[in-house]
Motif scaffolding. Sequence first.
Motif, PDB file in Angstrom:
ATOM      1  N   PRO A 171       0.820  -1.185  -0.127  1.00 16.34           N
ATOM      2  CA  PRO A 171       0.115  -0.005   0.058  1.00 16.34           C
ATOM      3  C   PRO A 171       0.860   1.357  -0.169  1.00 16.34           C
ATOM      4  O   PRO A 171       0.494   2.264  -0.852  1.00 16.34           O
ATOM      5  CB  PRO A 171      -0.840   0.026   1.214  1.00 16.34           C
ATOM      6  CG  PRO A 171      -1.101  -1.672   1.333  1.00 16.34           C
ATOM      7  CD  PRO A 171       0.239  -2.210   1.132  1.00 16.34           C
ATOM      8  N   THR A 172       1.925   1.324   0.658  1.00 18.72           N
ATOM      9  CA  THR A 172       2.808   2.694   0.683  1.00 18.72           C
ATOM     10  C   THR A 172       3.693   2.456  -0.543  1.00 18.72           C
ATOM     11  O   THR A 172       3.906   3.696  -1.044  1.00 18.72           O
ATOM     12  CB  THR A 172       3.761   2.727   1.984  1.00 18.72           C
ATOM     13  OG1 THR A 172       4.428   1.288   2.114  1.00 18.72           O
ATOM     14  CG2 THR A 172       2.972   2.863   3.126  1.00 18.72           C
TER      15      THR A 172
ATOM     16  N   ALA B 231       6.938  -2.632  -8.528  1.00 18.78           N
ATOM     17  CA  ALA B 231       7.519  -1.360  -8.651  1.00 18.78           C
ATOM     18  C   ALA B 231       7.962  -1.373 -10.110  1.00 18.78           C
ATOM     19  O   ALA B 231       8.245  -0.083 -10.739  1.00 18.78           O
ATOM     20  CB  ALA B 231       8.358  -1.003  -7.928  1.00 18.78           C
ATOM     21  N   GLN B 232       8.208  -2.560 -10.774  1.00 14.09           N
ATOM     22  CA  GLN B 232       9.041  -2.539 -11.935  1.00 14.09           C
ATOM     23  C   GLN B 232       8.303  -1.736 -13.314  1.00 14.09           C
ATOM     24  O   GLN B 232       7.283  -1.828 -13.196  1.00 14.09           O
ATOM     25  CB  GLN B 232       9.212  -3.889 -12.431  1.00 14.09           C
ATOM     26  CG  GLN B 232      10.211  -4.145 -13.590  1.00 14.09           C
ATOM     27  CD  GLN B 232      11.325  -4.241 -13.613  1.00 14.09           C
ATOM     28  OE1 GLN B 232      11.968  -4.200 -12.261  1.00 14.09           O
ATOM     29  NE2 GLN B 232      12.142  -3.112 -14.503  1.00 14.09           N
ATOM     30  N   GLY B 233       9.254  -0.790 -13.759  1.00 18.94           N
ATOM     31  CA  GLY B 233       8.702  -0.048 -14.916  1.00 18.94           C
ATOM     32  C   GLY B 233       7.741   1.152 -14.306  1.00 18.94           C
ATOM     33  O   GLY B 233       7.350   1.812 -15.292  1.00 18.94           O
TER      34      GLY B 233
ATOM     35  N   ALA C 202      -1.040   9.371   3.609  1.00 16.68           N
ATOM     36  CA  ALA C 202      -1.453  10.722   3.261  1.00 16.68           C
ATOM     37  C   ALA C 202      -0.307  11.705   3.569  1.00 16.68           C
ATOM     38  O   ALA C 202       0.014  12.527   2.606  1.00 16.68           O
ATOM     39  CB  ALA C 202      -2.520  11.183   4.400  1.00 16.68           C
ATOM     40  N   LYS C 203       0.611  11.083   4.296  1.00 15.81           N
ATOM     41  CA  LYS C 203       1.970  12.287   4.492  1.00 15.81           C
ATOM     42  C   LYS C 203       2.825  12.079   3.107  1.00 15.81           C
ATOM     43  O   LYS C 203       3.499  12.986   2.825  1.00 15.81           O
ATOM     44  CB  LYS C 203       2.685  11.782   5.918  1.00 15.81           C
ATOM     45  CG  LYS C 203       1.977  12.212   6.858  1.00 15.81           C
ATOM     46  CD  LYS C 203       2.784  11.933   8.256  1.00 15.81           C
ATOM     47  CE  LYS C 203       2.255  12.238   9.530  1.00 15.81           C
ATOM     48  NZ  LYS C 203       2.901  12.022  10.823  1.00 15.81           N
ATOM     49  N   ILE C 204       2.796  10.816   2.688  1.00 17.36           N
ATOM     50  CA  ILE C 204       3.658  10.705   1.158  1.00 17.36           C
ATOM     51  C   ILE C 204       3.241  11.426   0.354  1.00 17.36           C
ATOM     52  O   ILE C 204       3.884  12.360  -0.311  1.00 17.36           O
ATOM     53  CB  ILE C 204       3.633   9.004   0.925  1.00 17.36           C
ATOM     54  CG1 ILE C 204       4.308   8.192   1.882  1.00 17.36           C
ATOM     55  CG2 ILE C 204       3.982   9.089  -0.679  1.00 17.36           C
ATOM     56  CD1 ILE C 204       4.173   6.772   1.693  1.00 17.36           C
ATOM     57  N   ALA C 205       1.722  11.617   0.183  1.00 13.47           N
ATOM     58  CA  ALA C 205       0.984  12.338  -0.798  1.00 13.47           C
ATOM     59  C   ALA C 205       1.382  13.955  -0.621  1.00 13.47           C
ATOM     60  O   ALA C 205       1.683  14.833  -1.637  1.00 13.47           O
ATOM     61  CB  ALA C 205      -0.354  12.137  -0.965  1.00 13.47           C
ATOM     62  N   ALA C 206       1.191  14.239   0.843  1.00 11.65           N
ATOM     63  CA  ALA C 206       1.512  15.643   1.012  1.00 11.65           C
ATOM     64  C   ALA C 206       2.910  16.133   0.758  1.00 11.65           C
ATOM     65  O   ALA C 206       3.158  17.128   0.293  1.00 11.65           O
ATOM     66  CB  ALA C 206       1.058  16.018   2.429  1.00 11.65           C
TER      67      ALA C 206
ATOM     68  N   ALA D 202       0.924   4.052  -2.767  1.00 15.31           N
ATOM     69  CA  ALA D 202       0.974   5.568  -2.583  1.00 15.31           C
ATOM     70  C   ALA D 202       2.071   6.287  -3.070  1.00 15.31           C
ATOM     71  O   ALA D 202       1.683   7.343  -3.433  1.00 15.31           O
ATOM     72  CB  ALA D 202       0.694   5.796  -1.082  1.00 15.31           C
ATOM     73  N   THR D 203       3.142   5.817  -3.114  1.00 16.50           N
ATOM     74  CA  THR D 203       4.382   6.542  -3.477  1.00 16.50           C
ATOM     75  C   THR D 203       4.226   6.736  -4.937  1.00 16.50           C
ATOM     76  O   THR D 203       4.629   7.872  -5.469  1.00 16.50           O
ATOM     77  CB  THR D 203       5.769   6.036  -3.128  1.00 16.50           C
ATOM     78  OG1 THR D 203       5.690   5.815  -1.619  1.00 16.50           O
ATOM     79  CG2 THR D 203       6.880   6.579  -3.774  1.00 16.50           C
ATOM     80  N   ILE D 204       3.955   5.742  -5.719  1.00 20.98           N
ATOM     81  CA  ILE D 204       3.695   5.763  -7.165  1.00 20.98           C
ATOM     82  C   ILE D 204       2.606   6.630  -7.536  1.00 20.98           C
ATOM     83  O   ILE D 204       2.630   7.616  -8.229  1.00 20.98           O
ATOM     84  CB  ILE D 204       3.557   4.453  -7.682  1.00 20.98           C
ATOM     85  CG1 ILE D 204       4.677   3.631  -7.569  1.00 20.98           C
ATOM     86  CG2 ILE D 204       3.184   4.625  -9.284  1.00 20.98           C
ATOM     87  CD1 ILE D 204       4.528   2.093  -7.901  1.00 20.98           C
TER      88      ILE D 204
END
Length: 215
Positions: free
Chosen positions: A15-16, A52-54, A201-205, A19-21
């Motif tokens: 999930p994280t 995460a590949q690509g 949410a903090k990643i997005a922010a 969220a990062t992507i």
Amino acid sequence: MPGVIVKICGLSTRPTLEATIAAGADMAGFVFFEKSPRHVALETAHALGQAAQGRIAKVALTVDADDAALDAIVAALAPDLLQLHGEETRERVAAVKARFRLPVIKAIGVADAADIARAAAYREVADTLLFDAKPAPNAAVPGGAGTVFDWELMRGYSGGDWMLSGGLDPANVAEALRLTGAPAVDVSSGVERERGVKDEAKIAAFVAAARGASV
């Protein structure tokens, strides 16, 4: 600083990572250091690497790892970059780069201007220098402590490709970019809800704040 590069480090769950992507970060960092609360096992790293590949650049962070450990990590994650976050010498950085033929990020702990000057020794062997707050002498891990160093030390730095790290979070990253002109930023503890546990949410922010500062 148009087009600032954003790296979210210490990811350990799907999930994280997603969220990062989704937030539009450029790099996803995975920590391979058992003393760290963000350490990922090889099996987990393999699954996350496949996901995460690509889609985002994968960075494998290690601390004074030997060749056997690096072989296993590279086989599991298939990283796009290697981040050396320990006391690796200039010669060791060059050897790792030659062995794996991957771009190398070398972390430099900063407490004063002398530490930044010391980084010049790595310029010819590392592709990117990452300036992080120098850990306390008795610290168990070399990063991810949420400590800020004096950003004024980096004002006007022109020593090639580099990243700013150390105590960044969604509230201060725009100011850090304004002061330093950093071309890239790296965050770990600043996007966590508790030590070692990322907050989507903090990643997005954080990504939004960095992108807003670079417009």
